[in-house]
Design an enzyme around this catalytic site. Structure first.
Site, short mmCIF file in Angstrom:
data_model
loop_
_atom_site.label_atom_id
_atom_site.label_comp_id
_atom_site.label_asym_id
_atom_site.label_seq_id
_atom_site.Cartn_x
_atom_site.Cartn_y
_atom_site.Cartn_z
N GLY A 66 0.90 -1.39 0.13
CA GLY A 66 -0.06 -0.08 0.05
C GLY A 66 0.73 1.21 0.05
O GLY A 66 2.05 1.37 0.17
N GLY A 104 2.71 3.76 1.34
CA GLY A 104 3.15 3.96 2.85
C GLY A 104 3.53 5.31 2.75
O GLY A 104 3.71 5.73 4.05
N ARG A 105 3.95 6.10 1.71
CA ARG A 105 4.54 7.34 1.93
C ARG A 105 3.94 8.05 0.69
O ARG A 105 4.80 8.96 -0.09
CB ARG A 105 5.97 7.38 1.89
CG ARG A 105 6.72 6.62 0.89
CD ARG A 105 8.08 7.48 0.88
NE ARG A 105 8.98 6.57 -0.18
CZ ARG A 105 10.09 6.92 -0.42
NH1 ARG A 105 10.51 8.01 0.31
NH2 ARG A 105 10.87 6.20 -1.42
N LYS A 151 4.17 12.36 -3.06
CA LYS A 151 5.32 11.22 -2.61
C LYS A 151 5.98 11.72 -1.41
O LYS A 151 6.83 12.95 -1.47
CB LYS A 151 6.01 10.83 -3.71
CG LYS A 151 6.98 9.53 -3.57
CD LYS A 151 7.32 8.88 -4.63
CE LYS A 151 8.15 7.64 -4.42
NZ LYS A 151 8.87 7.07 -5.68
N ASP A 179 8.32 6.30 8.21
CA ASP A 179 7.83 7.66 8.39
C ASP A 179 6.88 8.50 7.44
O ASP A 179 6.43 9.55 7.82
CB ASP A 179 9.11 8.69 9.18
CG ASP A 179 9.84 8.92 7.72
OD1 ASP A 179 9.56 8.26 6.53
OD2 ASP A 179 11.06 9.35 8.03
N ARG A 199 3.99 13.78 -8.24
CA ARG A 199 3.88 12.77 -9.35
C ARG A 199 2.90 12.62 -10.14
O ARG A 199 1.65 12.81 -9.70
CB ARG A 199 4.32 11.40 -8.70
CG ARG A 199 4.58 10.33 -9.89
CD ARG A 199 5.37 9.08 -9.33
NE ARG A 199 4.66 8.27 -8.42
CZ ARG A 199 5.14 7.29 -7.86
NH1 ARG A 199 6.29 6.76 -8.08
NH2 ARG A 199 4.46 6.43 -7.01
N ASP A 207 4.53 -4.68 -7.44
CA ASP A 207 4.06 -3.71 -6.99
C ASP A 207 4.60 -2.31 -7.60
O ASP A 207 4.09 -1.16 -7.61
CB ASP A 207 4.05 -3.30 -5.36
CG ASP A 207 5.45 -3.26 -4.90
OD1 ASP A 207 6.07 -4.53 -5.21
OD2 ASP A 207 6.28 -2.43 -4.55
N ASN A 208 5.69 -2.42 -8.35
CA ASN A 208 6.50 -1.48 -9.16
C ASN A 208 6.09 -1.74 -10.60
O ASN A 208 6.97 -1.23 -11.42
CB ASN A 208 7.85 -1.45 -8.75
CG ASN A 208 8.10 -1.01 -7.20
OD1 ASN A 208 7.32 -0.23 -6.64
ND2 ASN A 208 9.13 -1.36 -6.59
N ASP A 248 8.34 4.21 -10.01
CA ASP A 248 8.89 4.02 -8.84
C ASP A 248 10.61 4.07 -9.09
O ASP A 248 11.02 2.88 -8.96
CB ASP A 248 8.42 2.74 -8.06
CG ASP A 248 7.24 3.23 -7.26
OD1 ASP A 248 6.74 4.33 -7.18
OD2 ASP A 248 6.66 2.25 -6.58
P1 AMP Z 1 9.13 1.01 -3.01
O1 AMP Z 1 10.34 0.17 -2.59
O2 AMP Z 1 9.37 2.45 -3.17
O3 AMP Z 1 8.47 0.50 -4.04
O4 AMP Z 1 8.24 0.99 -1.64
C1 AMP Z 1 7.89 -0.20 -1.23
C2 AMP Z 1 6.96 -0.17 -0.08
O5 AMP Z 1 7.32 0.53 1.11
C3 AMP Z 1 5.58 0.70 -0.42
O6 AMP Z 1 4.50 0.17 0.12
C4 AMP Z 1 6.00 2.01 0.38
O7 AMP Z 1 4.66 3.08 0.21
C5 AMP Z 1 6.68 1.71 1.35
N1 AMP Z 1 7.68 2.88 1.88
C6 AMP Z 1 8.86 3.06 1.27
N2 AMP Z 1 9.33 4.17 1.95
C7 AMP Z 1 8.52 4.41 2.92
C8 AMP Z 1 8.59 5.25 4.17
N3 AMP Z 1 9.54 6.21 4.10
N4 AMP Z 1 7.49 5.44 4.94
C9 AMP Z 1 6.43 4.47 5.02
N5 AMP Z 1 6.31 3.73 3.85
C10 AMP Z 1 7.31 3.46 3.01
MG MG Z 2 6.91 1.01 -5.16
#
Ligand code: AMP
Ligand code: MG
Length: 485
Positions: free
Chosen positions: A89, A91-92, A112, A124, A175, A251-252, A261
């Protein structure tokens, strides 16, 4: 706030079943400052560039104010990360809504780094300036290269510090994407939704991205076929340009066929299929040469999630899905072959073309030749300065290549033009990106990045100023990238 900026937001995603998202507001930040604004993109979205620089508009980019019509939400999705299934989901990230363009097309406007959401797990919800500017530079470079991608509208600093290994300046990127539907969105629906919810999501994706198949008798099978086709085209384009995504988790991977991403991605210098930049990809799962294989694997996960919609008889559904997935390799390969022919100035098809292509790639690998610069040298017939060009092997290959070009009706000039249009003068070289980020983050000097963006915006123009951006770094230390947290 008044809407002289031109926001025309709706949020069709918010009308999907509740399970697919959580309404969430951005968390306000202390003192936002606009670092970079993508004026040409803003214009094409019907936004007023001048008013986007006002305090009120910058407050929107920072999540301190909501633009008219916004209904902010965090999307739910799952995903296979390095092969392991997880609930993820946004997360940020927070989707503000969809900007509806005059022709009715809609694009997602997403922040983002706007603070925690219900999907943040231990994170965070924030982002640091360096990684956000990195995504800005690389996604805009990809756009310049003509490769489907999410875009970057703006980056603001927050005036707050994010804690990583050290304290870093916080930032938020806006974005723009044709949607944020991912393979992982369907995996989420298949695992935790009802069939009806899955069907609603699939219908939504069809309406948004593939309206032409809406009336198809087996429209979910058509959906699978269209996504396979777009990803085959996309990944072929990555390979042709030497782009390494670095974290091709499901997810990417988008349903729209846009690159998304930008974390540990980077461009290959010396040609080698085993090239990996990401510090966490110790097994080389997402190495350059492995990207097509992973693309196929991810699409098989997409197909699996669609199975309940494909046929009531699940064995039959599996056969139908397999038929569509099995096309991926051939489709990818024919896209790649067509692109490689263009890189060598070849218009028509001959069966030996692949051997010719593999001939030059094999020599590049053997001599550690730079991928982009080798094709550029061939394009401009300036084959002076690498070891490869001095070998008898190359002389032999060159004769075959010249003879091959001679066996088509197009002139030498058209051939050269095709090569110029297919071989970029510049790519975002890793050391140039680092240099721009360092000036920006360490010294607050954004001029280095702006010059780089300018040079990258038209990579097939081959203008004078681009030449200095095509040189290789002095250091031969292996380049490492990190996930953009
Ligand atoms: P990503 O590697 O950017 O595709 O992120 C993988 C997952 O980690 C996704 O669900 C992001 O929303 C979550 N995520 C990455 N960085 C953070 C962060 N600083 N705080 C909360 N969730 C994060
Ligand atoms: Mg991602």
């Amino acid at each position: 706030m008044t809407n002289e900026t031109g926001w025309n937001l709706d949020n069709s995603y918010a009308r999907l079943p509740e399970k697919f998202f959580t309404s969430t507001n951005p968390t306000p930040v202390r003192s936002p400052e606009l670092i970079i604004l993508n004026e040409s993109l803003a214009g094409s979205l019907g936004l007023d560039v001048k008013s986007l620089q006002s305090e009120g508009a910058v407050a929107v980019f920072a999540g301190n104010e909501l633009p008219e019509g916004a209904s902010p939400l965090a999307q739910a999705y799952a995903g296979h990360q390095f092969g392991h299934f997880n609930m993820l989901g946004d997360g940020r990230a927070i989707l503000l809504g969809e900007q509806v363009l005059p022709e009715g097309e809609r694009v997602d406007i997403q922040l983002k780094g706007p603070g925690r959401t219900p999907y943040s797990r231990g994170g965070d919800g924030r982002a640091a300036l360096g990684p956000m500017l990195r995504e800005y530079i690389i996604s805009e470079a990809m756009h310049g290269l003509g490769i489907p991608t999410t875009r970057s509208l703006a980056v603001v600093t927050t005036g707050e510090t994010v804690i990583r290994e050290t304290g870093l300046p916080g930032a938020i990127m806006t974005r723009v994407a044709s949607s944020h539907l991912r393979v992982g969105t369907f995996q989420f629906a298949a695992k935790w939704g009802t069939i009806e919810e899955l069907r609603t999501l699939a219908d939504y994706a069809i309406k948004r991205h593939f309206p032409d198949i809406e009336a198809d008798e087996s429209r979910y099978l058509s959906l699978l076929q269209e996504v396979v086709k777009r990803q085959a085209e996309l990944i072929a384009q990555w390979q042709l340009i030497g782009f390494i995504h670095g974290v091709m988790n499901t997810d990417n991977m988008t349903i729209s066929g846009e690159t998304i991403d930008y974390g540990p991605c980077a461009f290959m210098d010396a040609y080698d299929p085993a090239t990996v930049f990401s510090s966490i990809d110790t097994q080389g799962r997402y190495a350059y040469g492995n990207q097509p294989v992973i693309g196929g694997w991810n699409l098989a996960r997409f197909a699996e999630s669609l199975l309940p919609l494909l046929h009531d008889d699940q064995d039959r559904a599996v056969t139908l899905a397999q038929d569509k997935i099995s096309v991926f390799n051939d489709l990818y390969h024919s896209n790649w072959l067509a692109g490689m022919r263009a890189k060598l100035g070849i218009f028509n098809e001959e069966t030996q073309d692949e051997a010719l292509i593999n001939g030059i790639l094999g020599m590049m690998k053997k001599h550690g030749a730079d991928y982009t610069n080798t094709f550029r040298a061939l394009t401009f017939d300036k084959m002076e300065d690498t070891v490869l060009f001095g070998t008898p092997e190359f002389a032999q290959w060159q004769e075959l290549w010249q003879a091959r070009q001679g066996r088509q009706k197009e002139s030498k000039e058209s051939s050269n033009q095709l090569m110029q249009n297919s071989n970029p003068a510049v790519i975002p070289r890793n050391h140039r990106v680092e240099e721009a980020l360092e000036a920006a983050v360490e010294q607050g000097d954004y001029s280095v990045m702006e010059r780089l963006l300018d040079v990258l915006s038209n990579p097939y123009a081959h203008f004078e100023e681009q030449a200095e951006y095509s040189t290789l770094p002095e250091s031969t230390k292996p380049y490492r990238t990190f996930c953009g947290t």
